[in-house]
Design a protein around this motif. Structure first.
Motif, PDB file in Angstrom:
ATOM      1  N   GLY A   1      35.703  11.773  14.035  1.00 46.63           N
ATOM      2  CA  GLY A   1      34.922  11.538  15.232  1.00 46.63           C
ATOM      3  C   GLY A   1      33.421  11.565  15.033  1.00 46.63           C
ATOM      4  O   GLY A   1      32.669  11.340  15.977  1.00 46.63           O
ATOM      5  N   SER A   2      32.949  11.861  13.829  1.00 46.62           N
ATOM      6  CA  SER A   2      31.509  11.865  13.570  1.00 46.62           C
ATOM      7  C   SER A   2      30.978  10.434  13.587  1.00 46.62           C
ATOM      8  O   SER A   2      31.735   9.473  13.405  1.00 46.62           O
ATOM      9  N   PRO A   3      29.674  10.253  13.786  1.00 45.36           N
ATOM     10  CA  PRO A   3      29.116   8.895  13.723  1.00 45.36           C
ATOM     11  C   PRO A   3      29.443   8.177  12.416  1.00 45.36           C
ATOM     12  O   PRO A   3      29.708   6.973  12.412  1.00 45.36           O
ATOM     13  N   ALA A   4      29.439   8.903  11.296  1.00 46.99           N
ATOM     14  CA  ALA A   4      29.752   8.280  10.007  1.00 46.99           C
ATOM     15  C   ALA A   4      31.145   7.686  10.001  1.00 46.99           C
ATOM     16  O   ALA A   4      31.400   6.663   9.338  1.00 46.99           O
ATOM     17  N   SER A   5      32.069   8.311  10.736  1.00 45.09           N
ATOM     18  CA  SER A   5      33.443   7.809  10.803  1.00 45.09           C
ATOM     19  C   SER A   5      33.599   6.684  11.810  1.00 45.09           C
ATOM     20  O   SER A   5      34.697   6.139  11.976  1.00 45.09           O
ATOM     21  N   ARG A   6      32.493   6.330  12.493  1.00 42.11           N
ATOM     22  CA  ARG A   6      32.488   5.203  13.445  1.00 42.11           C
ATOM     23  C   ARG A   6      31.450   4.175  13.022  1.00 42.11           C
ATOM     24  O   ARG A   6      30.808   3.558  13.865  1.00 42.11           O
ATOM     25  N   ASP A   7      31.283   4.011  11.737  1.00 43.28           N
ATOM     26  CA  ASP A   7      30.272   3.096  11.193  1.00 43.28           C
ATOM     27  C   ASP A   7      28.884   3.463  11.707  1.00 43.28           C
ATOM     28  O   ASP A   7      28.064   2.594  11.999  1.00 43.28           O
ATOM     29  N   TYR A   8      28.638   4.747  11.864  1.00 41.60           N
ATOM     30  CA  TYR A   8      27.336   5.298  12.268  1.00 41.60           C
ATOM     31  C   TYR A   8      26.904   4.843  13.659  1.00 41.60           C
ATOM     32  O   TYR A   8      25.713   4.789  13.963  1.00 41.60           O
ATOM     33  N   ALA A   9      27.882   4.548  14.512  1.00 41.73           N
ATOM     34  CA  ALA A   9      27.573   4.153  15.891  1.00 41.73           C
ATOM     35  C   ALA A   9      27.376   5.389  16.748  1.00 41.73           C
ATOM     36  O   ALA A   9      28.002   6.434  16.519  1.00 41.73           O
ATOM     37  N   GLY A  10      26.521   5.266  17.768  1.00 39.40           N
ATOM     38  CA  GLY A  10      26.256   6.384  18.656  1.00 39.40           C
ATOM     39  C   GLY A  10      25.445   7.458  17.953  1.00 39.40           C
ATOM     40  O   GLY A  10      24.730   7.201  16.986  1.00 39.40           O
ATOM     41  N   GLY A  11      25.577   8.675  18.427  1.00 36.82           N
ATOM     42  CA  GLY A  11      24.870   9.781  17.789  1.00 36.82           C
ATOM     43  C   GLY A  11      23.375   9.738  18.055  1.00 36.82           C
ATOM     44  O   GLY A  11      22.908   9.194  19.055  1.00 36.82           O
ATOM     45  N   PHE A  12      22.615  10.309  17.126  1.00 36.79           N
ATOM     46  CA  PHE A  12      21.162  10.421  17.237  1.00 36.79           C
ATOM     47  C   PHE A  12      20.543   9.331  16.372  1.00 36.79           C
ATOM     48  O   PHE A  12      20.599   9.393  15.141  1.00 36.79           O
ATOM     49  N   GLY A  13      19.970   8.339  17.020  1.00 35.54           N
ATOM     50  CA  GLY A  13      19.477   7.160  16.306  1.00 35.54           C
ATOM     51  C   GLY A  13      18.389   7.484  15.287  1.00 35.54           C
ATOM     52  O   GLY A  13      17.581   8.392  15.479  1.00 35.54           O
ATOM     53  N   VAL A  14      18.384   6.724  14.200  1.00 35.65           N
ATOM     54  CA  VAL A  14      17.395   6.953  13.144  1.00 35.65           C
ATOM     55  C   VAL A  14      15.975   6.766  13.681  1.00 35.65           C
ATOM     56  O   VAL A  14      15.039   7.456  13.244  1.00 35.65           O
ATOM     57  N   SER A  15      15.798   5.892  14.656  1.00 33.93           N
ATOM     58  CA  SER A  15      14.463   5.700  15.237  1.00 33.93           C
ATOM     59  C   SER A  15      14.011   6.942  15.995  1.00 33.93           C
ATOM     60  O   SER A  15      12.819   7.284  15.987  1.00 33.93           O
ATOM     61  N   LEU A  16      14.958   7.633  16.652  1.00 30.97           N
ATOM     62  CA  LEU A  16      14.611   8.859  17.356  1.00 30.97           C
ATOM     63  C   LEU A  16      14.257   9.979  16.379  1.00 30.97           C
ATOM     64  O   LEU A  16      13.345  10.769  16.636  1.00 30.97           O
ATOM     65  N   MET A  17      14.968  10.021  15.261  1.00 33.47           N
ATOM     66  CA  MET A  17      14.615  11.020  14.256  1.00 33.47           C
ATOM     67  C   MET A  17      13.230  10.729  13.683  1.00 33.47           C
ATOM     68  O   MET A  17      12.437  11.650  13.447  1.00 33.47           O
ATOM     69  N   LYS A  18      12.921   9.471  13.467  1.00 35.95           N
ATOM     70  CA  LYS A  18      11.579   9.107  13.000  1.00 35.95           C
ATOM     71  C   LYS A  18      10.526   9.582  13.999  1.00 35.95           C
ATOM     72  O   LYS A  18       9.482  10.114  13.619  1.00 35.95           O
ATOM     73  N   LYS A  19      10.807   9.382  15.282  1.00 36.06           N
ATOM     74  CA  LYS A  19       9.860   9.798  16.320  1.00 36.06           C
ATOM     75  C   LYS A  19       9.659  11.304  16.298  1.00 36.06           C
ATOM     76  O   LYS A  19       8.523  11.805  16.322  1.00 36.06           O
ATOM     77  N   ASP A  20      10.760  12.062  16.257  1.00 33.35           N
ATOM     78  CA  ASP A  20      10.644  13.523  16.271  1.00 33.35           C
ATOM     79  C   ASP A  20       9.936  14.037  15.028  1.00 33.35           C
ATOM     80  O   ASP A  20       9.152  14.989  15.091  1.00 33.35           O
TER      81      ASP A  20
END
Length: 344
Positions: free
Chosen positions: A276-295
């Motif tokens: 059920g992790s994002p990695a197991s869903r082709d990295y869909a959903g979760g905390f977007g890489v753009s949001l991590m860049k922003k933070d």
């Protein structure tokens, strides 16, 4: 409209209203009891805000009304359709939300969005309600911008403003298990208690970190660590797998050893390790890489203001820049795929 222009507008609001007789006393106490037939507001129905608002509607008294607002009208209509039979209204603007609601929660992407929303709310003044308004901003922005907005809210007599960014991701927002970092003025008796009561309708833990702005300082410190640990776990998993280790066994071993962390336990970046992790869903959903860049950017900026060195920040920013270039829109654990591609 630029962030600097919005900042100027907010400062003008504070300047012009600070002499007004409508300013609330800082000693006025807040009631911590939720009354029936109250009206709640929610601004920003994004990946985090949508499930947070769902949990809020589910846990407030049935007689209460939830007023929602989002720039995407279709999202708001979807929310109402899913909450058929519940008292939910769609507002045409943030101002309408504030005009009707005693407690207003906002969850917005960037500092400029928060400033824009509160400029719209404050520019023409707000009618008084039977209870002082409480604005709870759950957006992850910089503490300086948050304090500027708080000053504008307080100076105009619109109510009280607290910062309460959250941790737990979309999974936590959906499950109602978020952790909130609260910054609230100690000069208003009952303010932190009232905010905490509202936040616990959407999460399981509230950390009172200090005065207004302190919640954001705590959140940015946490997310700086998360940004680094995510890269480290991705590198460790990539290394072990290339040595021939089984990914699931390696992940379980790390999670029971000294390398254990959230990025390994809950959001492991390798598909199949955590169901059920994002990695197991082709990295869909979760905390977007753009949001991590922003933070990460906000944490670096705040660290510079405090004169605090962040030795790993430049490299981490370089990694997330490169990851987003190849995997935009994916969960930030997609750093693992970026490392895989570099290993070829």
């Amino acid at each position: 409209m630029s962030s600097s222009a919005l900042s100027l507008q907010l400062r003008r609001i504070v300047s012009s209203s600070s002499r007004s007789s409508c300013v609330f006393s800082s000693r006025r106490a807040f009631s911590t009891t939720l009354s029936r037939d109250a009206t709640w507001g929610f601004i920003g129905l994004g990946q985090m805000g949508y499930p947070m608002a769902k949990n809020l509607r589910a846990k407030i008294p049935k007689e209460d009304t939830l007023v929602i607002c989002d720039v995407n009208a279709e999202v708001a209509k979807k929310f109402v359709a899913e909450e058929q039979g519940q008292k939910v209204e769609i507002a045409t603007s943030p101002l309408e939300v504030a005009q009707k609601s005693e407690t207003i929660v906002s969850s917005l992407p960037e500092p400029r969005h928060v400033k824009d929303v509160f400029h719209l709310i404050l520019k023409d003044g707000l009618p008084k309600l039977s209870q002082d308004r409480l604005f709870i901003d759950c957006s992850t922005i910089d503490p300086v911008s948050s304090r500027e907005v708080a000053n504008a809210v307080h100076s105009t007599g619109a109510g009280k403003f607290v910062d309460a960014p959250m941790s737990g991701g979309v999974v936590g927002a959906t499950a109602g298990t978020l952790t909130f970092m609260l910054g609230a003025s100690s000069k208003t008796p009952g303010l932190a208690e009232r905010a905490e009561g509202a936040l616990l309708l959407m999460g399981k833990k509230v950390w009172r970190l200090g005065e207004q702005g302190a919640g954001l300082s705590g959140k940015l410190a946490n997310n700086y660590l998360l940004a680094i640990s995510n890269i480290a776990v991705a590198e460790a998993m990539n290394l072990g797998i290339r040595w021939g280790l089984d990914a699931k066994v390696l992940g379980q071993m790390i999670s029971s050893s000294t390398g254990r962390c959230w990025s390994a336990d809950v959001n492991n970046p390798v598909a199949g390790v955590i169901d059920g992790s994002p990695a197991s869903r082709d990295y869909a959903g979760g905390f977007g890489v753009s949001l991590m860049k922003k933070d990460l950017r906000l944490a670096v900026e705040a660290a510079k203001e405090a004169g605090t060195p962040l030795e790993l920040a430049p490299k981490a920013q370089e990694v997330y820049d490169a990851t987003e270039a190849g995997h935009a829109g994916k969960d930030f654990s997609v750093v693992y795929k970026y490392l895989q591609e570099k290993s070829k």
